[in-house]
Design a protein around this motif. Structure first.
Motif, PDB file in Angstrom:
ATOM      1  N   ARG A 295      49.395 -14.572  98.417  1.00  0.00           N
ATOM      2  CA  ARG A 295      49.327 -14.723  99.882  1.00  0.00           C
ATOM      3  C   ARG A 295      48.039 -15.450 100.288  1.00  0.00           C
ATOM      4  O   ARG A 295      48.029 -16.265 101.216  1.00  0.00           O
ATOM      5  CB  ARG A 295      49.394 -13.356 100.541  1.00  0.00           C
ATOM      6  N   ALA A 296      46.945 -15.151  99.606  1.00  0.00           N
ATOM      7  CA  ALA A 296      45.685 -15.829  99.914  1.00  0.00           C
ATOM      8  C   ALA A 296      45.806 -17.332  99.690  1.00  0.00           C
ATOM      9  O   ALA A 296      45.311 -18.128 100.493  1.00  0.00           O
ATOM     10  CB  ALA A 296      44.557 -15.252  99.058  1.00  0.00           C
ATOM     11  N   PHE A 297      46.470 -17.715  98.609  1.00  0.00           N
ATOM     12  CA  PHE A 297      46.638 -19.148  98.358  1.00  0.00           C
ATOM     13  C   PHE A 297      47.554 -19.793  99.394  1.00  0.00           C
ATOM     14  O   PHE A 297      47.358 -20.958  99.762  1.00  0.00           O
ATOM     15  CB  PHE A 297      47.152 -19.388  96.941  1.00  0.00           C
ATOM     16  N   MET A 300      45.287 -20.473 102.261  1.00  0.00           N
ATOM     17  CA  MET A 300      44.345 -21.550 102.003  1.00  0.00           C
ATOM     18  C   MET A 300      45.033 -22.913 102.034  1.00  0.00           C
ATOM     19  O   MET A 300      44.484 -23.892 102.556  1.00  0.00           O
ATOM     20  CB  MET A 300      43.655 -21.323 100.660  1.00  0.00           C
ATOM     21  N   ARG A 301      46.247 -22.998 101.499  1.00  0.00           N
ATOM     22  CA  ARG A 301      46.971 -24.274 101.540  1.00  0.00           C
ATOM     23  C   ARG A 301      47.260 -24.676 102.980  1.00  0.00           C
ATOM     24  O   ARG A 301      47.160 -25.861 103.331  1.00  0.00           O
ATOM     25  CB  ARG A 301      48.270 -24.150 100.748  1.00  0.00           C
ATOM     26  N   ALA A 302      47.620 -23.719 103.807  1.00  0.00           N
ATOM     27  CA  ALA A 302      47.903 -24.026 105.209  1.00  0.00           C
ATOM     28  C   ALA A 302      46.654 -24.516 105.931  1.00  0.00           C
ATOM     29  O   ALA A 302      46.728 -25.409 106.793  1.00  0.00           O
ATOM     30  CB  ALA A 302      48.475 -22.792 105.915  1.00  0.00           C
ATOM     31  N   MET A 303      45.510 -23.974 105.601  1.00  0.00           N
ATOM     32  CA  MET A 303      44.259 -24.361 106.258  1.00  0.00           C
ATOM     33  C   MET A 303      43.826 -25.779 105.900  1.00  0.00           C
ATOM     34  O   MET A 303      43.005 -26.377 106.590  1.00  0.00           O
ATOM     35  CB  MET A 303      43.157 -23.365 105.904  1.00  0.00           C
ATOM     36  N   LEU A 304      44.385 -26.335 104.822  1.00  0.00           N
ATOM     37  CA  LEU A 304      44.037 -27.707 104.455  1.00  0.00           C
ATOM     38  C   LEU A 304      44.444 -28.716 105.521  1.00  0.00           C
ATOM     39  O   LEU A 304      43.897 -29.821 105.580  1.00  0.00           O
ATOM     40  CB  LEU A 304      44.705 -28.084 103.126  1.00  0.00           C
ATOM     41  N   ASP A 305      45.405 -28.361 106.345  1.00  0.00           N
ATOM     42  CA  ASP A 305      45.883 -29.295 107.373  1.00  0.00           C
ATOM     43  C   ASP A 305      45.046 -29.247 108.644  1.00  0.00           C
ATOM     44  O   ASP A 305      45.331 -29.971 109.600  1.00  0.00           O
ATOM     45  CB  ASP A 305      47.352 -28.992 107.707  1.00  0.00           C
ATOM     46  N   ALA A 331      45.199 -36.028  96.668  1.00  0.00           N
ATOM     47  CA  ALA A 331      45.587 -35.018  95.684  1.00  0.00           C
ATOM     48  C   ALA A 331      44.984 -33.675  96.077  1.00  0.00           C
ATOM     49  O   ALA A 331      43.927 -33.614  96.717  1.00  0.00           O
ATOM     50  CB  ALA A 331      45.130 -35.415  94.286  1.00  0.00           C
ATOM     51  N   THR A 332      45.687 -32.607  95.699  1.00  0.00           N
ATOM     52  CA  THR A 332      45.232 -31.246  95.988  1.00  0.00           C
ATOM     53  C   THR A 332      45.057 -30.488  94.676  1.00  0.00           C
ATOM     54  O   THR A 332      45.898 -30.574  93.780  1.00  0.00           O
ATOM     55  CB  THR A 332      46.244 -30.512  96.888  1.00  0.00           C
ATOM     56  N   TYR A 333      43.974 -29.740  94.603  1.00  0.00           N
ATOM     57  CA  TYR A 333      43.618 -29.008  93.386  1.00  0.00           C
ATOM     58  C   TYR A 333      43.379 -27.543  93.737  1.00  0.00           C
ATOM     59  O   TYR A 333      42.907 -27.226  94.835  1.00  0.00           O
ATOM     60  CB  TYR A 333      42.369 -29.612  92.746  1.00  0.00           C
ATOM     61  N   GLU A 334      43.681 -26.660  92.783  1.00  0.00           N
ATOM     62  CA  GLU A 334      43.527 -25.229  93.023  1.00  0.00           C
ATOM     63  C   GLU A 334      42.807 -24.558  91.860  1.00  0.00           C
ATOM     64  O   GLU A 334      43.032 -24.902  90.696  1.00  0.00           O
ATOM     65  CB  GLU A 334      44.898 -24.574  93.229  1.00  0.00           C
ATOM     66  N   ALA A 335      41.950 -23.618  92.212  1.00  0.00           N
ATOM     67  CA  ALA A 335      41.204 -22.842  91.215  1.00  0.00           C
ATOM     68  C   ALA A 335      41.313 -21.368  91.582  1.00  0.00           C
ATOM     69  O   ALA A 335      41.151 -20.991  92.740  1.00  0.00           O
ATOM     70  CB  ALA A 335      39.744 -23.273  91.174  1.00  0.00           C
ATOM     71  N   PRO A 336      41.561 -20.487  90.596  1.00  0.00           N
ATOM     72  CA  PRO A 336      41.830 -19.074  90.889  1.00  0.00           C
ATOM     73  C   PRO A 336      40.565 -18.234  90.965  1.00  0.00           C
ATOM     74  O   PRO A 336      39.456 -18.698  90.681  1.00  0.00           O
ATOM     75  CB  PRO A 336      42.668 -18.653  89.674  1.00  0.00           C
ATOM     76  N   LEU A 337      40.746 -16.980  91.343  1.00  0.00           N
ATOM     77  CA  LEU A 337      39.703 -15.976  91.119  1.00  0.00           C
ATOM     78  C   LEU A 337      39.409 -15.911  89.625  1.00  0.00           C
ATOM     79  O   LEU A 337      40.315 -16.018  88.795  1.00  0.00           O
ATOM     80  CB  LEU A 337      40.178 -14.599  91.586  1.00  0.00           C
ATOM     81  N   LEU A 338      38.135 -15.739  89.280  1.00  0.00           N
ATOM     82  CA  LEU A 338      37.768 -15.648  87.872  1.00  0.00           C
ATOM     83  C   LEU A 338      36.828 -14.470  87.644  1.00  0.00           C
ATOM     84  O   LEU A 338      35.907 -14.250  88.431  1.00  0.00           O
ATOM     85  CB  LEU A 338      37.076 -16.930  87.404  1.00  0.00           C
ATOM     86  N   ALA A 339      37.041 -13.751  86.548  1.00  0.00           N
ATOM     87  CA  ALA A 339      36.139 -12.685  86.128  1.00  0.00           C
ATOM     88  C   ALA A 339      35.127 -13.236  85.132  1.00  0.00           C
ATOM     89  O   ALA A 339      35.307 -14.306  84.559  1.00  0.00           O
ATOM     90  CB  ALA A 339      36.930 -11.539  85.498  1.00  0.00           C
ATOM     91  N   PRO A 441      38.318 -17.902  94.840  1.00  0.00           N
ATOM     92  CA  PRO A 441      39.382 -18.893  94.662  1.00  0.00           C
ATOM     93  C   PRO A 441      39.141 -20.064  95.608  1.00  0.00           C
ATOM     94  O   PRO A 441      38.408 -19.936  96.595  1.00  0.00           O
ATOM     95  CB  PRO A 441      40.637 -18.114  95.044  1.00  0.00           C
ATOM     96  N   ALA A 442      39.761 -21.179  95.334  1.00  0.00           N
ATOM     97  CA  ALA A 442      39.548 -22.357  96.191  1.00  0.00           C
ATOM     98  C   ALA A 442      40.737 -23.297  96.106  1.00  0.00           C
ATOM     99  O   ALA A 442      41.414 -23.385  95.080  1.00  0.00           O
ATOM    100  CB  ALA A 442      38.273 -23.089  95.781  1.00  0.00           C
ATOM    101  N   VAL A 443      40.976 -23.977  97.213  1.00  0.00           N
ATOM    102  CA  VAL A 443      41.935 -25.074  97.281  1.00  0.00           C
ATOM    103  C   VAL A 443      41.185 -26.271  97.836  1.00  0.00           C
ATOM    104  O   VAL A 443      40.459 -26.149  98.826  1.00  0.00           O
ATOM    105  CB  VAL A 443      43.139 -24.719  98.166  1.00  0.00           C
ATOM    106  N   LEU A 444      41.330 -27.417  97.185  1.00  0.00           N
ATOM    107  CA  LEU A 444      40.583 -28.622  97.579  1.00  0.00           C
ATOM    108  C   LEU A 444      41.543 -29.791  97.735  1.00  0.00           C
ATOM    109  O   LEU A 444      42.398 -30.024  96.859  1.00  0.00           O
ATOM    110  CB  LEU A 444      39.523 -28.985  96.533  1.00  0.00           C
TER     111      LEU A 444
END
Length: 708
Positions: A295-297, A300-305, A331-339, A441-444
């Motif tokens: 859901r978070a992603f 974030m994808r929606a906020m790109l617009d 182009a759009t790139y995604e990176a997850p939460l990381l431990a 996490p991040a969407v770029l």
């Protein structure tokens, strides 16, 4: 909760507040890059000659150097003493290292941001040079000769004309009577000595023979062991637990309530773990929507617009919107939460003695922030900081995780309840993965316009991610950590616009090795390859067109490519990818040779420019280790959240790179006249994009991490 700086943290950094757009600078200042300016009082020491908080010399000639940073595998327990010993002209065989306890007189003891050598280099040089000058002056007075007629040489002062020699040990009491020079003369850059030599690490023998003491190795008379029941969802409230069932477990001594949970005290860590299982503790979720990472992603994808807060806006970026479709790349790139997944799980040992006069509390912890631990304990126990002793052990991995101090704070609360017995708190691996301070996490989205010749005329990057600094993008504030490496990267974009959207997620966030660079470099370096593909230009040629000739970034690019070319062409079924980046004051280029089915990196060629090098062996080891760490993240690293709880629990569903999957690595270090700069995190950002760029030559381009 997201990672946020406290007022105390800001005051400790010498800063009064966070300016909009300056969060990255504030965090950088706090985490070790600022030079310490206040006077450092030398504590009482057994050795007769202690001209600095950093060193002392005994009459035997032994040189003790105090380590004020945390050794977590990056080599500071050798590199920092090497700086002092070089200027001191010490006999390296007589040098020993002692970990400094937490004390403001040592300056900032926080170990992050690849800043240990860079921030301390000049100060340690001066410490060694001042001691050398004092020893030479003492010898000259013994011989009644001018001090400039004498030299220092491997633990001795030598009179050039007569050849007379006096060891540092006999001279130590005499040198101690002299004034410490304010501006000692440093050795010439090309002078022979220990700097630049690949000296063996001082901590290796004890780590090989098992005598090294990590946090988990601490043992004290009468010590008990503790484990905490942890809520599956962050922010939950303890509702009930079965104390009688826990007490029935062999080895369990008692059950203790803490401010947020319940702890089991036992005669061993294993018994404490079994006692926590028997508690069968239940927790009430927080009164808020339970999130999922999926859901978070979506959000974030929606906020790109939507337009975000503007961090950089120079040149005519409108060229992107007016460019024809065939001259516009997006182009759009995604990176997850990381431990972090350090090999040594979080732990701390605390001995609180309220009955002493005065009361005291001693802490042993594998921490990156001993002074922060001291502050936290003082506040929790109501004691002056001088009555809180924090001893930093070796760390079984840090990566930013041990800059957070929650396990120490928990151990202090438990120690208060079981005092005066010392107690060691250990987290289970499941606790570590499910209650970490994760990389956000991040969407770029990156887009660019090209002219008729295929040259880039403008570039825009829009980043959506939670904030580490507490910045609010709706008020125009910028989290500089989320944008690290975009504007400060190696490329000369004709026009550039960088935007950031923040959002809140109820997951604990924190500093992860290389911080935002690990995300932005993946997007930017992948996008440069996409620009090259769109214009039918070789990716290396595209980079050379965008990176100024003669720059340090261009130098490492050319060197890394030359290393790979010298190895011959890639075998059939493999392809090579390249990535370049600048971070922590240093520059790196990486070429990776990879294949698919399964995805695997076979070879890697790295070229770095990190300024003046103290110990090239340690630098190479950091690059090799950084590649292993970053490949783990690129191939497997992700944390998923469902119904508010982290899904992954241990290495079976959160794997790391195995030794048989480690690529062959070749490292070239550029000679440089610049001051030392960061190495520990330097290569991490370029691994994922170099791997993705290689795989794009074999099939579909990966734009989402993890790749594997």
């Amino acid at each position: 909760m997201p990672f946020k700086l406290t007022r105390r943290d800001l005051l400790a950094a010498g800063l009064g507040g966070v300016l909009a757009g300056g969060a990255g600078l504030v965090l950088g200042a706090f985490y070790g890059v600022r030079r310490e300016r206040h006077a450092k009082r030398v504590p009482p020491r057994e050795e007769p000659f202690a001209p600095s908080v950093f060193l002392a010399i005994a009459e035997s000639g032994a040189v003790t150097i105090w380590l004020t940073k945390s050794e977590m595998g990056q080599g500071v327990a050798t590199a920092l003493p090497q700086i002092v010993a070089h200027e001191l002209d010490a006999d390296w065989s007589l040098v020993r290292v002692e970990q400094a306890i937490a004390n403001r007189n040592y300056g900032n003891q926080t170990t992050v941001a690849s800043a240990s050598v860079a921030s301390m280099f000049e100060e340690l040089q001066r410490a060694g040079a001042a001691a050398r000058e004092m020893l030479i002056l003492a010898a000259s007075r013994v011989w009644d000769v001018p001090s400039d007629a004498c030299d220092a040489e491997r633990g001795f002062v030598v009179h050039r004309e007569s050849g007379r020699r006096l060891g540092y040990g006999p001279l130590a009491p005499l040198a101690a009577e002299l004034d410490v020079p304010d501006a000692p003369r440093l050795k010439d850059r090309g002078a022979p000595g220990l700097l630049g030599q690949p000296l063996p690490r001082l901590d290796t023998p004890e780590k090989v023979d098992g005598s090294a003491r990590f946090g988990l190795d601490v043992r004290l008379p009468g010590m008990v062991f503790a484990a905490l029941a942890r809520a599956p969802v962050n922010g939950s409230v303890l509702e009930r637990f079965d104390e009688h069932a826990a007490r029935a477990v062999p080895g369990v001594l008692e059950v203790v309530r803490t401010p947020s949970s319940v702890a089991v005290i036992a005669t061993s860590t294993w018994a404490a773990f079994r006692g926590v299982d028997a508690l069968a503790a239940t927790f009430r979720p927080p009164p808020m929507p339970i999130p999922s990472s999926a859901r978070a992603f979506e959000r974030m994808r929606a906020m790109l617009d939507e337009q975000g807060a503007i961090a950089t806006d120079r040149g005519d970026v409108s060229l992107i919107t007016t460019a024809p479709d065939d001259r516009r790349v997006r182009a759009t790139y995604e990176a997850p939460l990381l431990a972090h997944q350090t090999m040594e799980p979080p732990n701390a040992t605390v001995h609180h003695e309220p009955g002493r006069d005065p009361a005291r509390c001693r802490i042993w912890a594998p921490t990156q922030d001993p002074q922060g631990c001291q502050w936290d304990a003082a506040e929790a126990l109501g004691l002056p900081g001088a009555q809180i002793e924090v001893r930093t052990t070796w760390l079984g991995g840090g990566f930013g995780r041990r800059a957070s101090r929650d396990e120490v704070a928990e151990a202090v609360e438990i120690a208060r309840a079981v005092a005066p017995r010392p107690v060691q708190l250990v987290w289970r691996r499941e606790d570590d993965l499910r209650a970490d301070f994760y990389r956000p996490p991040a969407v770029l989205r990156v887009e660019a316009a090209l002219d008729g010749a295929g040259a880039v005329t403008a570039l825009q990057a829009r980043v959506v991610s939670p904030s580490l600094s507490g910045a609010d993008s709706t008020r125009g504030e910028i989290d500089g950590l989320a944008l690290d490496g975009i504007e400060s990267g190696p490329y000369a974009w004709p026009a550039l616009r960088v935007e950031w959207h923040g959002l809140e997620i109820p997951v604990r966030l924190g500093i992860w090795r290389s911080v935002g660079h690990s995300v932005t470099a993946f997007a930017m370096e992948s996008f440069v390859d996409e620009l090259a593909a769109h214009t039918n230009v070789d990716p290396i040629a595209m980079r050379r067109a965008l990176i100024p000739e003669g720059s340090r970034a261009r130098g490492v690019l050319d060197r890394a490519v030359a290393l790979a070319d010298a190895a011959g062409a890639a075998p059939e079924g493999r392809a090579r990818g390249v990535a370049v980046h600048a971070c922590f004051g240093s520059f790196v280029a990486l070429v990776i040779e990879a294949s698919t089915a399964p995805v695997r990196a076979h070879r890697a060629w790295a070229a770095i420019d990190c300024g003046r090098v103290v110990n090239p062996g340690i630098v190479r080891a950091q690059i090799e280790g950084g590649i292993a760490f970053a490949l783990s993240a690129a191939l497997y690293g992700r944390i998923d959240v469902e119904d508010g709880a982290v899904v992954q629990s241990n290495f079976h569903d959160a794997p790391i790179l195995r030794i048989d999957a480690m690529p062959e690595v070749e490292v070239a270090i550029a000679p440089s006249g610049e001051p030392p700069s960061g190495v520990g995190e330097l290569v991490v950002p370029v691994v994922a994009p170099a791997l993705a760029n290689a795989l794009a030559g074999l099939g579909p381009r990966p734009r989402t991490l993890p790749i594997g």
